[in-house]
Write a protein that holds these residues in place. Sequence first.
Motif, short mmCIF file in Angstrom:
data_model
loop_
_atom_site.label_atom_id
_atom_site.label_comp_id
_atom_site.label_asym_id
_atom_site.label_seq_id
_atom_site.Cartn_x
_atom_site.Cartn_y
_atom_site.Cartn_z
N ARG A 1 0.83 -1.20 0.00
CA ARG A 1 0.00 0.00 0.00
C ARG A 1 0.87 1.26 0.00
N ALA A 2 1.94 1.23 0.81
CA ALA A 2 2.83 2.39 0.91
C ALA A 2 3.56 2.67 -0.41
N GLN A 3 3.77 1.65 -1.21
CA GLN A 3 4.39 1.86 -2.53
C GLN A 3 3.40 2.47 -3.53
N ILE A 4 2.14 2.06 -3.45
CA ILE A 4 1.15 2.45 -4.45
C ILE A 4 0.58 3.85 -4.21
N LEU A 5 0.29 4.18 -2.97
CA LEU A 5 -0.40 5.44 -2.68
C LEU A 5 0.32 6.68 -3.22
N PRO A 6 1.64 6.82 -3.05
CA PRO A 6 2.29 8.02 -3.59
C PRO A 6 2.15 8.15 -5.10
N VAL A 7 2.11 7.03 -5.79
CA VAL A 7 2.01 7.05 -7.25
C VAL A 7 0.64 7.54 -7.69
N ILE A 8 -0.42 6.99 -7.10
CA ILE A 8 -1.77 7.36 -7.54
C ILE A 8 -2.17 8.75 -7.03
N GLU A 9 -1.48 9.22 -5.98
CA GLU A 9 -1.75 10.58 -5.51
C GLU A 9 -1.08 11.62 -6.40
N GLU A 10 -0.04 11.22 -7.13
CA GLU A 10 0.73 12.14 -7.96
C GLU A 10 0.03 12.44 -9.29
N SER A 11 -0.52 11.40 -9.92
CA SER A 11 -1.12 11.59 -11.24
C SER A 11 -2.16 10.51 -11.51
N PRO A 12 -3.10 10.77 -12.44
CA PRO A 12 -4.13 9.77 -12.77
C PRO A 12 -3.50 8.49 -13.32
N VAL A 13 -4.15 7.37 -13.04
CA VAL A 13 -3.68 6.07 -13.52
C VAL A 13 -4.55 5.66 -14.70
N ALA A 14 -3.89 5.34 -15.82
CA ALA A 14 -4.64 4.99 -17.04
C ALA A 14 -4.96 3.50 -17.12
N GLY A 15 -4.16 2.68 -16.45
CA GLY A 15 -4.39 1.24 -16.51
C GLY A 15 -3.72 0.54 -15.35
N VAL A 16 -4.23 -0.63 -15.00
CA VAL A 16 -3.67 -1.42 -13.91
C VAL A 16 -3.46 -2.85 -14.39
N ILE B 1 -5.02 -5.02 -2.21
CA ILE B 1 -5.10 -4.55 -3.59
C ILE B 1 -6.57 -4.35 -3.98
N ALA B 2 -7.42 -5.30 -3.64
CA ALA B 2 -8.85 -5.17 -3.95
C ALA B 2 -9.44 -3.94 -3.27
N ARG B 3 -9.05 -3.71 -2.03
CA ARG B 3 -9.55 -2.54 -1.28
C ARG B 3 -9.12 -1.23 -1.96
N MET B 4 -7.86 -1.18 -2.40
CA MET B 4 -7.35 0.04 -3.02
C MET B 4 -8.01 0.30 -4.38
N ILE B 5 -8.26 -0.75 -5.14
CA ILE B 5 -8.94 -0.57 -6.42
C ILE B 5 -10.33 0.03 -6.21
N ARG B 6 -11.03 -0.47 -5.19
CA ARG B 6 -12.38 0.05 -4.91
C ARG B 6 -12.32 1.46 -4.34
N ASP B 7 -11.50 1.66 -3.31
CA ASP B 7 -11.49 2.94 -2.59
C ASP B 7 -10.92 4.06 -3.46
N GLN B 8 -9.89 3.76 -4.24
CA GLN B 8 -9.23 4.79 -5.05
C GLN B 8 -9.84 4.91 -6.45
N LYS B 9 -10.86 4.09 -6.71
CA LYS B 9 -11.55 4.10 -8.01
C LYS B 9 -10.56 3.96 -9.17
#
Length: 254
Positions: A38-53, A67-75
Amino acid sequence: MRTILHFGCRPVAAITSLTFQNTERVFGAIHESAQSVRAQILPVIEESPVAGVKIGMLPTAEIVLEIARMIRDQKLPAPVIDPVMRSSSGFELVEHDGIEALRSELIPLARLITPNVPEAEALTGVRIEDEQGMRSAAEKLREMGARAALIKGGHLNQKSEVGTQKSEERHAIDILDDEGEVTVFRGEWIDTPPLRGTGCMMSSAIASNLARGISLPESVRVAKQFVADAIRYAPKLGPDPVMRELTEITKLQE
């Protein structure tokens, strides 16, 4: 990441497990915690929109759930999931409860899941011996919640069937079930020693093309050609088989 760059996207990655391996096999692994991922992913998605996963090896249930929680919560965009379960040399890469969490929590979020034949059998319980088995497994994965399933036929040891006639020429066959619409991809069978990492390349190529707005069938077609070229022109890494054979003969003589 090289695959994603090849298709014109900017790759960022989160490490889920540190593996110990060479070109021949996996020797072991130390897994990250859910908190670390989670700590690796959050800074990335907070910086810019994500086009694909694109999701690969998720070794534990706690990581799958995070991972499932982050996909749902972070849309985040619906992911392309490559359900890596076992290395080609037989090393188990996912704990049993991780597979159960994948079935119940992550597959229902998938835009596409891309198992090979053994992975599809493990996830669905469907025995796959031919193209019909691949179709049945893909349908089962959609019933589990995935919008689409691509069953990769690289492990399927059969001759290609065209209409009612069986062809003696072997093909690389993949079956895509996209919300009930089935497409069969037939490509040249390239008779080479196994090349590790082709499943990761395939799913990364598909995810990259989807992120660029290309349709799923076309993304699969382009990715399949990309992987075929990678197999065809792959450098021959690892121990020299001739030298290895000579070494084994010498040992026997001793």
